[in-house]
Design a protein around this motif. Structure first.
Motif, PDB file in Angstrom:
ATOM      1  N   GLN A 258     -19.286  61.616   4.903  1.00 23.13           N
ATOM      2  CA  GLN A 258     -19.903  60.951   6.060  1.00 23.13           C
ATOM      3  C   GLN A 258     -18.863  60.189   6.869  1.00 23.13           C
ATOM      4  OE1 GLN A 258     -22.918  58.688   3.971  1.00 23.13           O
ATOM      5  NE2 GLN A 258     -24.552  59.934   4.855  1.00 23.13           N
ATOM      6  N   MET A 259     -17.942  59.513   6.185  1.00 24.88           N
ATOM      7  CA  MET A 259     -16.909  58.751   6.887  1.00 24.88           C
ATOM      8  C   MET A 259     -16.021  59.692   7.703  1.00 24.88           C
ATOM      9  SD  MET A 259     -15.526  55.848   7.627  1.00 24.88           S
ATOM     10  CE  MET A 259     -16.109  54.656   6.426  1.00 24.88           C
ATOM     11  N   LYS A 260     -15.603  60.804   7.105  1.00 19.62           N
ATOM     12  CA  LYS A 260     -14.778  61.763   7.844  1.00 19.62           C
ATOM     13  C   LYS A 260     -15.545  62.296   9.045  1.00 19.62           C
ATOM     14  CE  LYS A 260     -12.337  66.167   7.415  1.00 19.62           C
ATOM     15  NZ  LYS A 260     -12.037  67.336   6.539  1.00 19.62           N
ATOM     16  N   MET A 261     -16.821  62.609   8.842  1.00 18.93           N
ATOM     17  CA  MET A 261     -17.649  63.094   9.955  1.00 18.93           C
ATOM     18  C   MET A 261     -17.695  62.066  11.081  1.00 18.93           C
ATOM     19  SD  MET A 261     -20.908  62.420  11.374  1.00 18.93           S
ATOM     20  CE  MET A 261     -21.926  61.760  10.046  1.00 18.93           C
ATOM     21  N   GLY A 290     -16.826  55.896   1.034  1.00 18.93           N
ATOM     22  CA  GLY A 290     -15.983  56.437   2.094  1.00 18.93           C
ATOM     23  C   GLY A 290     -15.080  55.400   2.714  1.00 18.93           C
ATOM     24  N   LEU A 291     -15.476  54.130   2.632  1.00 20.77           N
ATOM     25  CA  LEU A 291     -14.634  53.057   3.181  1.00 20.77           C
ATOM     26  C   LEU A 291     -13.351  52.924   2.373  1.00 20.77           C
ATOM     27  CD1 LEU A 291     -14.222  50.669   5.131  1.00 20.77           C
ATOM     28  CD2 LEU A 291     -15.484  49.240   3.497  1.00 20.77           C
ATOM     29  N   GLN A 292     -13.477  52.921   1.053  1.00 24.05           N
ATOM     30  CA  GLN A 292     -12.289  52.794   0.215  1.00 24.05           C
ATOM     31  C   GLN A 292     -11.371  54.001   0.370  1.00 24.05           C
ATOM     32  OE1 GLN A 292     -13.907  52.047  -3.688  1.00 24.05           O
ATOM     33  NE2 GLN A 292     -14.152  49.856  -3.288  1.00 24.05           N
ATOM     34  N   ASP A 293     -11.958  55.188   0.476  1.00 25.60           N
ATOM     35  CA  ASP A 293     -11.139  56.378   0.684  1.00 25.60           C
ATOM     36  C   ASP A 293     -10.429  56.327   2.037  1.00 25.60           C
ATOM     37  OD1 ASP A 293     -11.639  57.506  -1.750  1.00 25.60           O
ATOM     38  OD2 ASP A 293     -13.237  58.834  -1.058  1.00 25.60           O
ATOM     39  N   ALA A 294     -11.125  55.828   3.067  1.00 24.94           N
ATOM     40  CA  ALA A 294     -10.516  55.737   4.400  1.00 24.94           C
ATOM     41  C   ALA A 294      -9.332  54.771   4.388  1.00 24.94           C
ATOM     42  CB  ALA A 294     -11.555  55.291   5.421  1.00 24.94           C
ATOM     43  N   GLU A 295      -9.471  53.661   3.660  1.00 24.89           N
ATOM     44  CA  GLU A 295      -8.344  52.717   3.536  1.00 24.89           C
ATOM     45  C   GLU A 295      -7.118  53.421   2.970  1.00 24.89           C
ATOM     46  OE1 GLU A 295      -8.923  48.511   2.142  1.00 24.89           O
ATOM     47  OE2 GLU A 295     -10.830  49.381   1.500  1.00 24.89           O
ATOM     48  N   ARG A 296      -7.324  54.193   1.936  1.00 22.65           N
ATOM     49  CA  ARG A 296      -6.207  54.876   1.271  1.00 22.65           C
ATOM     50  C   ARG A 296      -5.613  55.971   2.154  1.00 22.65           C
ATOM     51  NH1 ARG A 296      -6.465  59.530  -1.384  1.00 22.65           N
ATOM     52  NH2 ARG A 296      -8.754  59.435  -1.470  1.00 22.65           N
ATOM     53  N   ILE A 297      -6.488  56.762   2.761  1.00 29.17           N
ATOM     54  CA  ILE A 297      -6.035  57.942   3.512  1.00 29.17           C
ATOM     55  C   ILE A 297      -5.411  57.568   4.850  1.00 29.17           C
ATOM     56  CG2 ILE A 297      -6.848  60.046   4.655  1.00 29.17           C
ATOM     57  CD1 ILE A 297      -9.042  60.179   2.439  1.00 29.17           C
ATOM     58  N   LEU A 298      -5.973  56.571   5.519  1.00 32.07           N
ATOM     59  CA  LEU A 298      -5.539  56.243   6.886  1.00 32.07           C
ATOM     60  C   LEU A 298      -4.491  55.136   6.954  1.00 32.07           C
ATOM     61  CD1 LEU A 298      -8.993  56.376   8.727  1.00 32.07           C
ATOM     62  CD2 LEU A 298      -7.272  58.181   8.512  1.00 32.07           C
ATOM     63  N   GLY A 300      -1.343  53.376   7.443  1.00 34.53           N
ATOM     64  CA  GLY A 300      -0.089  53.778   8.086  1.00 34.53           C
ATOM     65  C   GLY A 300      -0.251  54.758   9.226  1.00 34.53           C
ATOM     66  N   VAL A 301      -1.476  55.235   9.468  1.00 42.67           N
ATOM     67  CA  VAL A 301      -1.693  56.158  10.585  1.00 42.67           C
ATOM     68  C   VAL A 301      -1.595  55.396  11.901  1.00 42.67           C
ATOM     69  CG1 VAL A 301      -3.361  57.689  11.710  1.00 42.67           C
ATOM     70  CG2 VAL A 301      -3.117  57.731   9.221  1.00 42.67           C
ATOM     71  N   LYS A 302      -0.792  55.896  12.822  1.00 41.63           N
ATOM     72  CA  LYS A 302      -0.584  55.226  14.104  1.00 41.63           C
ATOM     73  C   LYS A 302      -1.899  55.102  14.875  1.00 41.63           C
ATOM     74  CE  LYS A 302       2.205  55.445  18.323  1.00 41.63           C
ATOM     75  NZ  LYS A 302       3.215  56.211  19.096  1.00 41.63           N
ATOM     76  N   GLY A 303      -2.165  53.915  15.417  1.00 42.76           N
ATOM     77  CA  GLY A 303      -3.366  53.692  16.201  1.00 42.76           C
ATOM     78  C   GLY A 303      -4.554  53.210  15.390  1.00 42.76           C
ATOM     79  N   VAL A 304      -4.392  53.156  14.055  1.00 39.12           N
ATOM     80  CA  VAL A 304      -5.462  52.676  13.174  1.00 39.12           C
ATOM     81  C   VAL A 304      -5.039  51.334  12.591  1.00 39.12           C
ATOM     82  CG1 VAL A 304      -6.872  53.156  11.139  1.00 39.12           C
ATOM     83  CG2 VAL A 304      -6.096  55.049  12.582  1.00 39.12           C
ATOM     84  N   THR A 305      -5.894  50.322  12.713  1.00 39.42           N
ATOM     85  CA  THR A 305      -5.567  48.996  12.197  1.00 39.42           C
ATOM     86  C   THR A 305      -6.596  48.556  11.158  1.00 39.42           C
ATOM     87  OG1 THR A 305      -6.822  47.860  13.930  1.00 39.42           O
ATOM     88  CG2 THR A 305      -4.502  48.320  14.384  1.00 39.42           C
ATOM     89  N   PHE A 306      -6.136  47.753  10.217  1.00 42.06           N
ATOM     90  CA  PHE A 306      -7.008  47.191   9.186  1.00 42.06           C
ATOM     91  C   PHE A 306      -6.890  45.665   9.233  1.00 42.06           C
ATOM     92  CE2 PHE A 306      -6.247  51.472   7.728  1.00 42.06           C
ATOM     93  CZ  PHE A 306      -7.454  51.857   7.166  1.00 42.06           C
TER      94      PHE A 306
END
Length: 335
Positions: A258-261, A290-298, A300-306
């Protein structure tokens, strides 16, 4: 600014107080609050004692606490001079944001002079902690931002406020607010009504935030025109969300798929904010968040901030922060 710290007499008994003079008695009344409740709030939270003497306030206490409290009172008075009101939350925000800076001439540099005020149709909104300030800045500067932390830290509230601000300014054409309709003890099928009536209770916090920033009639009109949409996460599948400010709340209850979608719905001219609390996952046991997976996967991705929040950023009742800290301590003890 019309406020001056009077030089106290050099008597030893007077060395433990700082005296402030406020020339406008009407503003001083507003600063003190009904039955001096504003002063009581500063006293309680900063460990000082404040005495009112005509148009002066004497702040009594340890040197560090005294200086901090005096700076907060100056900043709140400056806020009143600019035509804004002072509520309990504003006082709390002033104390959280630390001691304001004085100019070389001794003039007060206002606490909220950072350009972080969000202008909505009903009231201005200001970050009340350093973490909130950094979060708001990132939401304006980046196309995809995450706000992660415990309940009551303003993650969703500020995201919706930024969305309304950008919508009013014309930076986006619509606002889309979504949540996973995850059941926490009740099955949707057993709730009365049609699908909208079944789902709306899950969406109510989003309606509440909108109604804080826009007049009720305008919210209703924008909902009818679909310039504001509030819908469960499942309804986002297959869409491309362009020229919109999009918020996914309670994202810890989205599955990885769902998060990827949802993340891949981002269209041209849009901003997307994901908010969640990793400690309040309602997914079935064994289903990863999906939130925890998104933290791990994303990461360092440019344009994404945490942006991360802690119990120190809770802006609800002070007891909420203590409740969160007690639960965190218990979890730490249990390993």
């Amino acid at each position: 600014m019309g406020i001056s710290a009077l030089t106290p007499p050099t008597k030893a008994e007077d060395m433990i107080e700082t005296v402030l003079e406020f020339p406008d008695n009407r503003l001083l009344i507003d600063l003190c609050g009904e039955f001096d409740r504003n002063l009581a709030q500063v006293e309680h939270q900063m460990g000082v004692h404040i005495l009112r003497r005509g148009n002066r306030l004497a702040v009594i206490g340890d040197k560090g606490a005294r200086e901090q409290a005096a700076a907060v009172l100056r900043s709140l008075y400056a806020r009143l001079e600019s035509g804004r009101g002072v509520q309990a939350g504003d006082i709390d925000g002033a104390m959280r944001m630390g001691r304001p800076v004085l100019s070389p001439e001794g003039e007060q540099i206002e606490l909220f002079s950072s350009g972080m005020e969000l202008r909505t149709r009903k009231k201005p909104i200001e970050p009340r902690t350093e973490a909130q300030k950094a979060y708001v800045a990132n939401l304006f500067q980046n196309e995809l931002g995450f706000g992660i932390g415990p309940a009551g830290t303003g993650k969703t509230y500020l995201a919706v406020a930024v969305g309304v601000t950008m919508f009013i300014s014309g930076a986006v054409e619509k606002i889309i607010l979504s949540r996973p309709a995850v059941e926490a003890g009740e099955r949707l099928g057993f709730l009365p009504g049609d699908m909208k009536e079944k789902v709306d209770p899950y969406m109510q916090p989003l309606y509440d935030a909108l109604n804080d920033f826009l007049p009720a009639k305008q919210v209703q009109k924008l909902l009818e025109e679909k310039r504001i949409e509030i819908a469960p996460l499942a309804f986002m599948r297959g869409r491309t969300l362009s020229n919109a400010f999009v918020v996914l709340d309670e994202a810890q209850n989205a599955t990885t798929m769902q998060m990827k979608m949802f993340l891949t719905r981002l269209g041209q001219g849009s901003r997307m904010v994901i908010t969640g609390d990793r400690t309040q996952v309602d997914l079935p046991r064994g289903v990863p968040s999906g939130l925890q997976d998104a933290e791990r996967i994303l990461n360092g991705v440019k344009g994404v901030t945490f942006n991360y929040f802690t119990s120190k950023d809770v802006v609800r009742h002070p007891l909420v922060a203590r409740v969160i800290e007690a639960y965190e301590a218990d979890e730490a003890r249990q390993g």
